[in-house]
Design an enzyme around this catalytic site. Structure first.
Site, PDB file in Angstrom:
ATOM      1  CB  CYS A  53      -0.906  -0.014   1.225  1.00  0.00           C
ATOM      2  SG  CYS A  53      -1.838   1.511   1.485  1.00  0.00           S
ATOM      3  CD1 TRP A  87      -6.288  -3.927   5.316  1.00  0.00           C
ATOM      4  CD2 TRP A  87      -4.701  -4.960   4.119  1.00  0.00           C
ATOM      5  NE1 TRP A  87      -6.044  -3.165   4.198  1.00  0.00           N
ATOM      6  CE2 TRP A  87      -5.076  -3.775   3.445  1.00  0.00           C
ATOM      7  CE3 TRP A  87      -3.704  -5.769   3.560  1.00  0.00           C
ATOM      8  CZ2 TRP A  87      -4.489  -3.386   2.237  1.00  0.00           C
ATOM      9  CZ3 TRP A  87      -3.131  -5.384   2.362  1.00  0.00           C
ATOM     10  CH2 TRP A  87      -3.524  -4.204   1.710  1.00  0.00           C
ATOM     11  CB  VAL A 104     -10.793  -3.033   7.619  1.00  0.00           C
ATOM     12  CG1 VAL A 104      -9.575  -3.387   8.450  1.00  0.00           C
ATOM     13  CG2 VAL A 104     -12.079  -3.304   8.397  1.00  0.00           C
ATOM     14  CB  VAL A 135      -2.985  -0.641   6.133  1.00  0.00           C
ATOM     15  CG1 VAL A 135      -3.365  -1.864   6.932  1.00  0.00           C
ATOM     16  CG2 VAL A 135      -2.965  -0.978   4.634  1.00  0.00           C
ATOM     17  CE1 TYR A 157      -5.310   2.571  -5.212  1.00  0.00           C
ATOM     18  CE2 TYR A 157      -3.661   4.315  -5.195  1.00  0.00           C
ATOM     19  CZ  TYR A 157      -4.066   3.040  -4.826  1.00  0.00           C
ATOM     20  OH  TYR A 157      -3.223   2.238  -4.100  1.00  0.00           O
TER      21      TYR A 157
END
Length: 349
Positions: free
Chosen positions: A63, A96, A129, A131, A194
């Site tokens: 990421c 994750w 969820v 990171v 993106y």
């Protein structure tokens, strides 16, 4: 802010959330703000004081948003103060997961999925969820997933725990210029890839593509005459640009159709990216295997075969860049970080 329908809930969310990140009939991809925005500060004003060993940073090396925190943590020497959990680059629908660890559990938090820390923070939480995330190790509760603020706080609020010789990545005298640079880079480059990759209409893709390469051209021209984005040392702005550039040829050029040219075909940006990659704290946090497997396997709507390409040839990242000829002092009055802890070493190129 809770992520609503058709919005991506955070930087690198679980796959089902990320694939739903399309808004409006125009097919434009839109990323929502982080939901949990508490800050860990020197004075503990949000209830979370800076404290060595108390918190655990959860990342994916795949990421780009999480990779910012990996680089900053290394540069500032916070490895012992802020422990690290690395998630499997390939999520499943439960978020994750810690399948890289023995018994598929994080050895400190004792959980199998990052979603368990989100649930501990907010009972019944049903949002994304994502990171990077910082978790209170004692309670297992999520503290923050505010990727935009996290690295700035590591620089400004965690100063008492910085290593000797740590660089100033967010110098007060340059903050306005750093913020301005980071805003344009975030909008058109970090998030722009993106917006191109997840666009659901030709018009949305064309607009994102145009903004992306216009900004890259502008940055390339700027960096032709100076080694770093702001001033003569590495700052937070360089960290944020690097984490997108290092993924560009490996995934964004083909997978996200950002294919006007490769990074290696822009003489200035390619040299700049290699300069940073070869600087301690940058390339030693990068795992191209994790990066490629995450994007090509998780984004099934873009790559339904889930075939991971063999290329590109990565050996060029170690070739001479000659950017030192522009001057500059990478760490200012500070020093390079020591090698990473043995448990955090990634496979070299």
């Amino acid at each position: 802010m809770r992520a609503g329908p058709g919005r991506v809930p955070g930087p690198c969310p679980s796959p089902s959330s990320e694939r739903s990140g399309i808004v409006r009939d125009s097919g434009v991809f839109q990323r929502s703000a982080s939901h949990f925005t508490d800050r860990i500060t020197a004075d503990g004003r949000d209830g979370w004081p800076v404290e060595a060993g108390r918190y655990r940073l959860v990342v994916s090396r795949a990421c780009p948003w999480a990779s910012r925190s990996l680089v900053v943590r290394r540069l500032l020497g916070l490895e012992e103060a802020l422990s690290l959990a690395v998630a499997d680059p390939v999520q499943d629908e439960r978020s994750w997961r810690f399948t890289l660890d023995p018994d598929d559990r994080d050895p400190v938090l004792g959980i199998r999925f990052l979603s368990e820390a989100y649930e501990a923070r907010e009972k019944g939480y049903d949002g994304g969820v994502s990171v990077p995330a910082v978790v209170d190790a004692a309670t297992g509760r999520l503290v923050t997933n505010d990727y935009q603020r996290l690295t700035l706080d590591l620089s400004t609020e965690w100063g008492a725990l910085h290593r000797e010789g740590a660089p100033d990545l967010y110098p007060e005298a340059l903050r306005d210029e750093i913020d301005e640079r980071m805003e344009g880079i975030y909008r058109d480059v970090n998030n722009g890839v993106y917006q191109a990759g997840f666009a659901k209409s030709q018009e949305a893709y064309d607009a994102a593509y145009a903004r992306l390469f216009a900004r890259l051209d502008q940055v390339s021209e700027h960096l032709a005459g100076q080694r770093y984005l702001v001033g003569d040392t590495i700052t937070e702005a360089d960290v944020r640009l690097f984490t997108t550039l290092v993924r560009f040829d490996a995934v964004y050029h083909g997978h996200f159709k950002c294919n006007r040219n490769k990074l290696t075909e822009d003489r200035v940006l390619w040299a700049y990216a290699r300069d940073l990659f070869q600087t301690p704290g940058f390339g030693d946090t990068v795992d191209f295997d994790h990066i490629k497997r995450h994007y090509y396997v998780v984004h099934e709507d873009i790559n339904p075969t889930r075939v991971v390409p063999r290329g590109p040839d990565l050996r060029g990242w170690r070739t001479p860049h000659h950017r030192q000829e522009l001057g500059g002092r990478p760490f200012g009055d500070g020093t390079p970080p020591p090698p990473p802890p043995s448990s955090e070493v990634v496979q070299p190129l």
